[in-house]
Design a protein around this motif. Structure first.
Motif, PDB file in Angstrom:
ATOM      1  N   GLU A 138       0.850  -1.411  -0.012  1.00 52.22           N
ATOM      2  CA  GLU A 138      -0.204  -0.008  -0.012  1.00 52.22           C
ATOM      3  C   GLU A 138       0.813   1.290  -0.077  1.00 52.22           C
ATOM      4  O   GLU A 138       1.981   1.171   0.691  1.00 52.22           O
ATOM      5  CB  GLU A 138      -0.925   0.069   1.229  1.00 52.22           C
ATOM      6  CG  GLU A 138      -1.874   1.172   1.519  1.00 52.22           C
ATOM      7  CD  GLU A 138      -2.704   1.301   2.439  1.00 52.22           C
ATOM      8  OE1 GLU A 138      -4.073   1.100   2.356  1.00 52.22           O
ATOM      9  OE2 GLU A 138      -2.227   0.877   3.561  1.00 52.22           O
ATOM     10  N   GLN A 139       0.457   2.108  -0.951  1.00 50.03           N
ATOM     11  CA  GLN A 139       1.088   3.495  -0.943  1.00 50.03           C
ATOM     12  C   GLN A 139       1.095   4.132   0.506  1.00 50.03           C
ATOM     13  O   GLN A 139       0.055   4.194   0.916  1.00 50.03           O
ATOM     14  CB  GLN A 139       0.696   4.396  -2.048  1.00 50.03           C
ATOM     15  CG  GLN A 139       0.767   4.078  -3.523  1.00 50.03           C
ATOM     16  CD  GLN A 139       2.317   4.157  -3.789  1.00 50.03           C
ATOM     17  OE1 GLN A 139       3.077   4.877  -3.124  1.00 50.03           O
ATOM     18  NE2 GLN A 139       2.598   3.670  -4.930  1.00 50.03           N
ATOM     19  N   GLY A 140       2.107   4.738   0.900  1.00 51.30           N
ATOM     20  CA  GLY A 140       2.186   5.647   2.226  1.00 51.30           C
ATOM     21  C   GLY A 140       2.214   4.777   3.582  1.00 51.30           C
ATOM     22  O   GLY A 140       2.195   5.109   4.602  1.00 51.30           O
ATOM     23  N   SER A 141       2.170   3.058   3.408  1.00 52.14           N
ATOM     24  CA  SER A 141       2.245   2.603   4.515  1.00 52.14           C
ATOM     25  C   SER A 141       3.618   1.939   5.045  1.00 52.14           C
ATOM     26  O   SER A 141       3.707   1.597   6.283  1.00 52.14           O
ATOM     27  CB  SER A 141       1.301   1.171   4.348  1.00 52.14           C
ATOM     28  OG  SER A 141       1.861   0.436   3.421  1.00 52.14           O
ATOM     29  N   GLU A 192       6.942   1.677   6.706  1.00 48.57           N
ATOM     30  CA  GLU A 192       7.443   2.324   7.928  1.00 48.57           C
ATOM     31  C   GLU A 192       8.902   1.637   8.239  1.00 48.57           C
ATOM     32  O   GLU A 192       8.830   0.486   8.405  1.00 48.57           O
ATOM     33  CB  GLU A 192       6.701   2.792   8.977  1.00 48.57           C
ATOM     34  CG  GLU A 192       5.644   3.751   8.492  1.00 48.57           C
ATOM     35  CD  GLU A 192       4.777   4.112   9.794  1.00 48.57           C
ATOM     36  OE1 GLU A 192       5.042   3.457  11.001  1.00 48.57           O
ATOM     37  OE2 GLU A 192       3.801   4.449   9.573  1.00 48.57           O
ATOM     38  N   PHE A 224       4.201  -2.502   7.128  1.00 44.49           N
ATOM     39  CA  PHE A 224       3.518  -2.095   5.713  1.00 44.49           C
ATOM     40  C   PHE A 224       2.227  -2.589   5.767  1.00 44.49           C
ATOM     41  O   PHE A 224       2.047  -3.553   6.446  1.00 44.49           O
ATOM     42  CB  PHE A 224       4.397  -2.065   4.638  1.00 44.49           C
ATOM     43  CG  PHE A 224       4.898  -3.612   4.572  1.00 44.49           C
ATOM     44  CD1 PHE A 224       4.040  -4.561   3.588  1.00 44.49           C
ATOM     45  CD2 PHE A 224       6.065  -4.277   5.027  1.00 44.49           C
ATOM     46  CE1 PHE A 224       4.326  -5.859   3.085  1.00 44.49           C
ATOM     47  CE2 PHE A 224       6.296  -5.474   4.547  1.00 44.49           C
ATOM     48  CZ  PHE A 224       5.621  -6.272   4.011  1.00 44.49           C
ATOM     49  N   ARG A 256      -7.123  -4.973   3.423  1.00 45.86           N
ATOM     50  CA  ARG A 256      -5.745  -4.556   3.899  1.00 45.86           C
ATOM     51  C   ARG A 256      -5.414  -5.319   4.986  1.00 45.86           C
ATOM     52  O   ARG A 256      -5.979  -5.596   6.155  1.00 45.86           O
ATOM     53  CB  ARG A 256      -5.793  -3.002   4.162  1.00 45.86           C
ATOM     54  CG  ARG A 256      -4.563  -2.327   4.954  1.00 45.86           C
ATOM     55  CD  ARG A 256      -5.054  -0.843   5.436  1.00 45.86           C
ATOM     56  NE  ARG A 256      -3.882  -0.195   5.259  1.00 45.86           N
ATOM     57  CZ  ARG A 256      -3.366  -0.157   6.599  1.00 45.86           C
ATOM     58  NH1 ARG A 256      -3.629  -0.779   7.495  1.00 45.86           N
ATOM     59  NH2 ARG A 256      -2.285   0.963   6.500  1.00 45.86           N
ATOM     60  N   GLU A 264       6.919   0.640  -2.300  1.00 50.21           N
ATOM     61  CA  GLU A 264       5.432   0.937  -2.146  1.00 50.21           C
ATOM     62  C   GLU A 264       4.836   0.878  -3.608  1.00 50.21           C
ATOM     63  O   GLU A 264       5.334   1.432  -4.545  1.00 50.21           O
ATOM     64  CB  GLU A 264       5.200   2.252  -1.395  1.00 50.21           C
ATOM     65  CG  GLU A 264       5.453   2.384   0.070  1.00 50.21           C
ATOM     66  CD  GLU A 264       5.308   3.681   0.562  1.00 50.21           C
ATOM     67  OE1 GLU A 264       5.099   4.797  -0.043  1.00 50.21           O
ATOM     68  OE2 GLU A 264       5.143   3.678   1.714  1.00 50.21           O
TER      69      GLU A 264
END
Length: 156
Positions: A63-66, A68, A78, A87, A102
């Motif tokens: 997932e985009q932005g997930s 870390e 993620f 998800r 990502e």
């Protein structure tokens, strides 16, 4: 003196061979029963989750932005998403593959934790059909073909 006709001897040998093959197949299946790793999509993982601790594979898109990275520098968290907007949170400790970013495809091998987080032991990054290794990106087609030829010389 042999009391059986050659026809009966062949029939008994074929029957014994088939019995031996079936026995070998059953032994192999029994030995590999715990080694099987089932593949789940995120929507399947959420609707019918595997048993906690069972070795499975989870496949989908990162997932985009997930993505870390934890302060230890090796633990990644993620989310893997599926077609239906499902998800699944994932935690992985180790060195991620170079293609792992990502928005890319991933297959994570691991186990579902008691909290619903998928704990991955291995990440397999997937690439599209236009993938070009970093080493070949700066080369033109002729140079890349020459390098590929040089690396395969002597391999037969």
């Amino acid at each position: 003196m042999n009391a059986w006709k050659p026809k009966h001897q062949r029939l008994v040998l074929v029957a014994l061979a088939l019995l031996a093959l079936v026995g070998a197949g059953l032994l192999a299946a029994y030995a590999l029963r715990n080694q099987a790793s089932y593949f789940y999509l995120p929507e399947q993982m959420l609707s019918d989750p595997p048993a906690v601790g069972q070795a499975v594979r989870l496949g989908g898109m990162v997932e985009q932005g997930s993505l870390e990275t934890a302060p230890d520098g090796v633990t990644l968290t993620f989310a893997v998403t599926g077609n239906e907007g499902s998800r699944v949170p994932v935690r992985f400790s180790g060195i991620a593959p170079d293609l792992f970013v990502e928005g890319s495809g991933v297959v994570a091998e691991g186990r579902l934790g008691p909290d619903g987080t998928f704990v991955a032991d291995t990440l397999l990054a997937k690439h599209d059909e236009n993938y070009v290794p970093r080493e070949l990106q700066e080369m033109d087609e002729h140079q890349a073909a020459k390098m590929a030829e040089e690396t395969t010389v002597g391999i037969e």
